[in-house]
Design a protein around this motif. Structure first.
Motif, PDB file in Angstrom:
ATOM      1  N   SER A 151      -9.170 -34.486  31.245  1.00 32.32           N
ATOM      2  CA  SER A 151      -9.796 -34.247  29.941  1.00 32.32           C
ATOM      3  C   SER A 151     -10.129 -32.774  29.769  1.00 32.32           C
ATOM      4  N   LEU A 152     -10.696 -32.186  30.834  1.00 27.03           N
ATOM      5  CA  LEU A 152     -11.071 -30.777  30.751  1.00 27.03           C
ATOM      6  C   LEU A 152      -9.847 -29.889  30.563  1.00 27.03           C
ATOM      7  N   LYS A 153      -8.779 -30.235  31.296  1.00 24.90           N
ATOM      8  CA  LYS A 153      -7.544 -29.432  31.165  1.00 24.90           C
ATOM      9  C   LYS A 153      -6.988 -29.541  29.760  1.00 24.90           C
ATOM     10  N   ALA A 154      -6.912 -30.780  29.257  1.00 27.34           N
ATOM     11  CA  ALA A 154      -6.369 -30.974  27.910  1.00 27.34           C
ATOM     12  C   ALA A 154      -7.202 -30.221  26.884  1.00 27.34           C
ATOM     13  N   ALA A 155      -8.535 -30.293  27.038  1.00 29.46           N
ATOM     14  CA  ALA A 155      -9.416 -29.608  26.092  1.00 29.46           C
ATOM     15  C   ALA A 155      -9.229 -28.092  26.183  1.00 29.46           C
ATOM     16  N   GLY A 156      -9.124 -27.595  27.413  1.00 22.75           N
ATOM     17  CA  GLY A 156      -8.935 -26.157  27.610  1.00 22.75           C
ATOM     18  C   GLY A 156      -7.657 -25.656  26.958  1.00 22.75           C
ATOM     19  N   TRP A 157      -6.565 -26.375  27.201  1.00 21.27           N
ATOM     20  CA  TRP A 157      -5.293 -25.983  26.595  1.00 21.27           C
ATOM     21  C   TRP A 157      -5.357 -26.064  25.073  1.00 21.27           C
ATOM     22  N   THR A 158      -6.022 -27.121  24.576  1.00 25.18           N
ATOM     23  CA  THR A 158      -6.117 -27.267  23.119  1.00 25.18           C
ATOM     24  C   THR A 158      -6.849 -26.075  22.513  1.00 25.18           C
ATOM     25  N   ILE A 159      -7.953 -25.680  23.156  1.00 25.54           N
ATOM     26  CA  ILE A 159      -8.716 -24.535  22.654  1.00 25.54           C
ATOM     27  C   ILE A 159      -7.832 -23.295  22.640  1.00 25.54           C
ATOM     28  N   LEU A 160      -7.112 -23.088  23.754  1.00 28.34           N
ATOM     29  CA  LEU A 160      -6.287 -21.883  23.876  1.00 28.34           C
ATOM     30  C   LEU A 160      -5.190 -21.843  22.819  1.00 28.34           C
ATOM     31  N   VAL A 204       6.398 -37.706  21.232  1.00 29.61           N
ATOM     32  CA  VAL A 204       6.521 -38.170  22.612  1.00 29.61           C
ATOM     33  C   VAL A 204       7.971 -38.033  23.103  1.00 29.61           C
ATOM     34  N   VAL A 205       8.906 -38.185  22.170  1.00 26.54           N
ATOM     35  CA  VAL A 205      10.321 -38.051  22.531  1.00 26.54           C
ATOM     36  C   VAL A 205      10.607 -36.640  23.021  1.00 26.54           C
ATOM     37  N   TYR A 206      10.117 -35.658  22.261  1.00 23.76           N
ATOM     38  CA  TYR A 206      10.360 -34.259  22.636  1.00 23.76           C
ATOM     39  C   TYR A 206       9.612 -33.900  23.906  1.00 23.76           C
ATOM     40  N   ILE A 207       8.386 -34.428  24.004  1.00 23.48           N
ATOM     41  CA  ILE A 207       7.578 -34.167  25.190  1.00 23.48           C
ATOM     42  C   ILE A 207       8.319 -34.664  26.436  1.00 23.48           C
ATOM     43  N   MET A 208       8.937 -35.828  26.301  1.00 17.76           N
ATOM     44  CA  MET A 208       9.681 -36.390  27.435  1.00 17.76           C
ATOM     45  C   MET A 208      10.871 -35.504  27.786  1.00 17.76           C
ATOM     46  N   ARG A 209      11.558 -35.033  26.756  1.00 15.10           N
ATOM     47  CA  ARG A 209      12.716 -34.166  26.994  1.00 15.10           C
ATOM     48  C   ARG A 209      12.309 -32.868  27.672  1.00 15.10           C
ATOM     49  N   MET A 210      11.095 -32.420  27.337  1.00 18.01           N
ATOM     50  CA  MET A 210      10.629 -31.174  27.945  1.00 18.01           C
ATOM     51  C   MET A 210      10.028 -31.419  29.319  1.00 18.01           C
ATOM     52  N   ASN A 211      10.075 -32.666  29.774  1.00 19.47           N
ATOM     53  CA  ASN A 211       9.516 -33.017  31.082  1.00 19.47           C
ATOM     54  C   ASN A 211       8.015 -32.780  31.147  1.00 19.47           C
ATOM     55  N   LEU A 212       7.357 -32.988  30.010  1.00 15.37           N
ATOM     56  CA  LEU A 212       5.912 -32.750  29.994  1.00 15.37           C
ATOM     57  C   LEU A 212       5.139 -34.044  29.846  1.00 15.37           C
ATOM     58  N   ALA A 218       0.785 -31.628  27.583  1.00  9.93           N
ATOM     59  CA  ALA A 218       1.469 -32.329  26.495  1.00  9.93           C
ATOM     60  C   ALA A 218       0.453 -32.861  25.500  1.00  9.93           C
ATOM     61  N   LEU A 219      -0.640 -33.409  26.023  1.00 11.97           N
ATOM     62  CA  LEU A 219      -1.707 -33.891  25.144  1.00 11.97           C
ATOM     63  C   LEU A 219      -2.239 -32.756  24.277  1.00 11.97           C
ATOM     64  N   THR A 290      -4.142 -41.048  21.196  1.00  9.80           N
ATOM     65  CA  THR A 290      -3.000 -40.210  21.572  1.00  9.80           C
ATOM     66  C   THR A 290      -2.774 -40.267  23.081  1.00  9.80           C
ATOM     67  N   ALA A 291      -3.883 -40.262  23.814  1.00  2.72           N
ATOM     68  CA  ALA A 291      -3.771 -40.318  25.273  1.00  2.72           C
ATOM     69  C   ALA A 291      -3.139 -41.633  25.711  1.00  2.72           C
ATOM     70  N   LEU A 292      -3.420 -42.689  24.960  1.00  3.68           N
ATOM     71  CA  LEU A 292      -2.845 -43.992  25.279  1.00  3.68           C
ATOM     72  C   LEU A 292      -1.324 -43.942  25.169  1.00  3.68           C
ATOM     73  N   ILE A 293      -0.852 -43.209  24.174  1.00  2.00           N
ATOM     74  CA  ILE A 293       0.594 -43.119  23.960  1.00  2.00           C
ATOM     75  C   ILE A 293       1.230 -42.110  24.905  1.00  2.00           C
ATOM     76  N   MET A 294       0.538 -41.006  25.129  1.00  2.00           N
ATOM     77  CA  MET A 294       1.162 -39.858  25.781  1.00  2.00           C
ATOM     78  C   MET A 294       0.962 -39.825  27.294  1.00  2.00           C
ATOM     79  N   THR A 295       0.118 -40.709  27.830  1.00  2.00           N
ATOM     80  CA  THR A 295      -0.082 -40.648  29.278  1.00  2.00           C
ATOM     81  C   THR A 295       0.192 -42.000  29.922  1.00  2.00           C
ATOM     82  N   ASN A 296       0.382 -41.940  31.216  1.00  2.00           N
ATOM     83  CA  ASN A 296       0.652 -43.155  31.958  1.00  2.00           C
ATOM     84  C   ASN A 296      -0.242 -43.208  33.193  1.00  2.00           C
TER      85      ASN A 296
END
Lengths: 349, 368
Positions: A151-160, A204-212, A218-219, A290-296
């Motif tokens: 969560s902290l990482k996702a929030a940090g990246w989002t801010i940046l 999510v399709v593009y995220i998968m292609r980018m291996n993210l 990705a979130l 979004t996290a439900l869709i984008m993470t496993n």
């Protein structure tokens, strides 16, 4: 005289409104906090308690005819029998799971002996393990710490991402007039109108292609989409308020464009930057869809709480999770609050 | 070789508006030059081109033998005082003054003593630790002056620095600026639309109009020897009385008749001997300009009689409004004189101060 009475009136009304508003806002939060500290037994009680309890007023009775012991808890004016057993470890287990009371079987045995010696129900004190729900939440919701870091990482990246892209957009919107600039700034808001799901599914399709896929980064990309627009709006209004002459003065007196940006423009825009990062943080922190869709395998904390809610029938554990989720954003908000109304020399600009 | 030279300077904005058309100007070291003109005349654009804040479309700027036409502002060695003062609100007064010095890589001790020095000159020593928001407009202005003073630049630019101050403060800061210029001798270019400011401060005034230089000269020249009709109309409070007239000669006297000829009384300008070289103009249409203070008032004697329509007392002087040649003329008299509305008087025009302008080119017709 009447002026004074009028003042008293308005003060009274003002105070009443204030108390009402505070009650409407604070009571649910207080109730929520109480629930997060409640044991399973307490969570089922009605009426619910507003303030959390630390111990139970209880009695232990020895039933000579059946040779077992009954635990009585205070309910209203009376005592209610909640558990009857002859086995000390069974009693101990009940205390732990239903009452959040940690008491070892030998300690229970001592209580049993005391009850047996008396022909009446003996008063006993059961002290609650106050943070039991939180401990259970961290044990039950496996990988809570990892989720917290995600969560902290996702929030940090989002801010940046939001600050860099949104800030630059905001600066351009504030400083340069070009064709369709107003249309452009309005259309930025359209992005915010899309529900997160609508954005994340195709992405999510593009995220998968980018291996993210399944990464906090990705979130952050998905969270940033609406936030870039918001940041651009917030910062552009602040940049507009910063006189161009302030920047020009710096350049005339020897600063490069970059130096001017760093020493004049950005410090002056600091409140907007802080406010935008708060929005970005909250957007990333509170999202679970979004996290439900984008993470496993790498869920965020919000998603973890969401899952706990789904798997629990009693509200106390999810409430504890929600409070865990709430604390960092509260801390972040309170730290940042001081900077939102940044004043130099304690005089509003 | 002059210290600062602007050669055929031109500025056209991307939207096609030409703000400055062909300006040539030479300024000597230590001069206090004021660019004066109505709003939109290109004076601020010229200043901003000098500062490097505005791209030069054509022409060149040479400062102290160095072509600075296309240099970024920081490489020009200039200082500037802005209309909004542009004092950085997130820095204390001391930090504001020190900022340019830090950029010039001065060492800390030298900066501290320089800040102290200019703060003393500008009388802001007590405010060095305050933020601009805690200061009044006049104090902020002094910070801006101190900041400009500290850098000791080759050229000092001022963009309407007094226009945000109230009227009383404006006059005192004006004196303060002049005093500073006298002490430092810094080459200064000052932009304003206020002629009182311009006349009080300038060694030389550059009157600008529609992106061109109308006239360059000392306060005295600009005021008394207006080179063009524009200057005559622009300078002075109230400005010169201007009328399109036909010149004629009558019994040895030069007489101006109203251009429209709507039956107004012709104006007797004085004996022809006072206007040498006017022979060629007799019978021509010209613009006549007479400053309000160059008209005296006498008892009605049959010559240039007019009745007073409005009296505007100003304390130190009085402005009378009369009708001359069908137009409204203002007369300025010293002191608080007592006149009735409707009173008949005779106007006595000082022949030496009358100015004529060509009806087509609106340039001054010089009397030799």
């Amino acid at each position: 005289m009447s002026a004074r009475r009028g003042k008293l009136w308005s003060r009274t009304v003002f105070l009443l409104i204030l108390v009402t508003v505070a009650g409407v806002v604070l009571l649910p939060i207080l109730y929520f906090l109480t629930i997060s500290f409640a044991s399973n037994y307490e969570a089922y009680q009605f009426p619910a308690k507003i303030l959390p309890t630390f111990s139970y007023p209880a009695r232990l009775r020895y039933n000579a005819d059946t040779e077992n012991y009954t635990l009585l808890l205070k309910k209203g004016a009376d005592f209610e029998a909640v558990k009857t057993t002859s086995d000390a470890s069974d009693f101990s287990l009940y205390c732990k799971s239903q009452l959040n009371v940690l008491i070892s079987p030998p300690a229970v045995q001592t209580l049993f002996d005391r009850a047996k010696a008396s022909d009446q129900a003996v008063p006993i004190k059961l002290r609650k393990d106050f943070f039991r729900n939180y401990v259970v939440f961290f044990i039950l919701a496996e990988g809570t710490m990892r989720a917290l870091f995600n969560s902290l990482k996702a929030a940090g990246w989002t801010i940046l991402i939001s600050l860099v892209l949104g800030g630059v957009t905001g600066y351009i919107l504030a400083r340069y007039k070009f064709r369709f600039s107003t249309t452009f700034s309005t259309s930025l808001l359209v992005v915010r109108m899309f529900p997160a799901v609508a954005l994340s599914l195709p992405l999510v399709v593009y995220i998968m292609r980018m291996n993210l896929y399944d990464t906090p980064f990705a979130l952050a990309i998905v969270y940033s989409v609406p936030n870039i627009a918001l940041t651009a709006w917030i910062t552009s209004s602040i940049f507009k308020g910063i006189s161009v002459e302030l920047e020009e003065a710096a350049m005339v007196f020897g600063a490069t464009r970059l130096k001017t940006l760093r020493t004049i423009t950005l410090p002056l825009a600091f409140p907007a930057i802080v406010a935008s990062s708060l929005y970005a943080f909250l957007a990333a922190w509170n999202d679970s869809i979004t996290a439900l869709i984008m993470t496993n395998d790498n869920p965020t904390l919000a998603l973890l709480v969401y899952r706990t809610v789904g798997s629990s029938t009693i509200p106390n554990l999810p409430a504890a999770g929600a409070v865990v989720l709430l604390i960092p954003s509260l801390v972040f908000t309170f730290i940042i609050k001081n900077y939102i109304n940044q004043l130099w020399g304690k005089v509003a600009l | 070789m002059s210290y600062l030279k602007l050669s055929s300077l031109k500025k056209t904005y991307p939207n096609g508006v030409t703000a400055v058309k062909d300006i040539d100007l030479e300024i000597e070291k230590g001069e206090f030059v004021v660019l004066l003109g109505p709003s939109g005349c290109g004076k601020t654009t010229t200043l901003r081109m000098l500062a490097g804040l505005e791209e030069v479309t054509e022409g060149s700027i040479v400062l102290d033998g160095k072509d600075i036409t296309h240099l970024p502002p920081r490489q020009r060695d200039i200082s500037m005082i802005f209309q909004s003062y542009a004092v950085w609100p997130h820095m204390t007064v001391a930090e504001n003054i020190a900022y340019p010095l830090k950029l010039r890589k001065m060492d800390k001790r030298a900066i501290a003593s320089k800040v102290e020095e200019v703060a003393k000159i500008c009388k802001i020593v007590d405010y060095l630790d305050r933020y601009p928001a805690q200061l009044s407009g006049g104090q902020r202005q002094r910070v801006a002056v101190a900041r400009a003073l500290a850098v000791n630049s080759k050229l000092s630019l001022m963009d309407e620095p007094l226009s945000n101050l109230d009227a009383k403060l404006r006059v005192s800061v004006r004196t303060f600026l002049k005093e500073i210029h006298r002490n430092t001798g810094a080459t200064t270019i000052f932009v304003t639309h206020d002629q009182a400011e311009a006349m009080a401060l300038a060694d030389r005034i550059v009157v600008m109009n529609e992106g061109r230089v109308e006239q360059v000269g000392s306060t005295r020249e600009i005021y008394n020897e207006c080179g063009s009709l524009f200057t005559a109309q622009f300078m002075g409070t109230p400005p010169a009385n201007i009328q399109k007239v036909a010149l004629a000669s009558s019994r040895g006297r030069l007489v101006a008749a109203a251009g429209g000829g709507e039956g107004a009384m012709p104006l007797d300008l004085g004996d022809r001997s006072a206007f040498p070289g006017m022979e060629g103009l007799i019978g021509n249409e010209v613009f006549l300009a007479v400053r309000p203070e160059n008209i005296a008032i006498g008892e009605p004697d049959g010559v240039n009689e007019a009745s007073i329509e409005i009296v505007e007392p100003q304390g130190a002087y009085t402005i009378l409004v009369t009708r001359v040649l069908g137009g409204e003329w203002k007369i300025m008299l010293e002191g608080d004189v007592d006149f009735r509305i409707g009173q008949k008087v005779s106007l006595k025009i000082d022949p030496g101060k009358v100015m004529f302008y060509d009806a087509q080119s609106t340039k001054r017709i010089s009397l030799s």
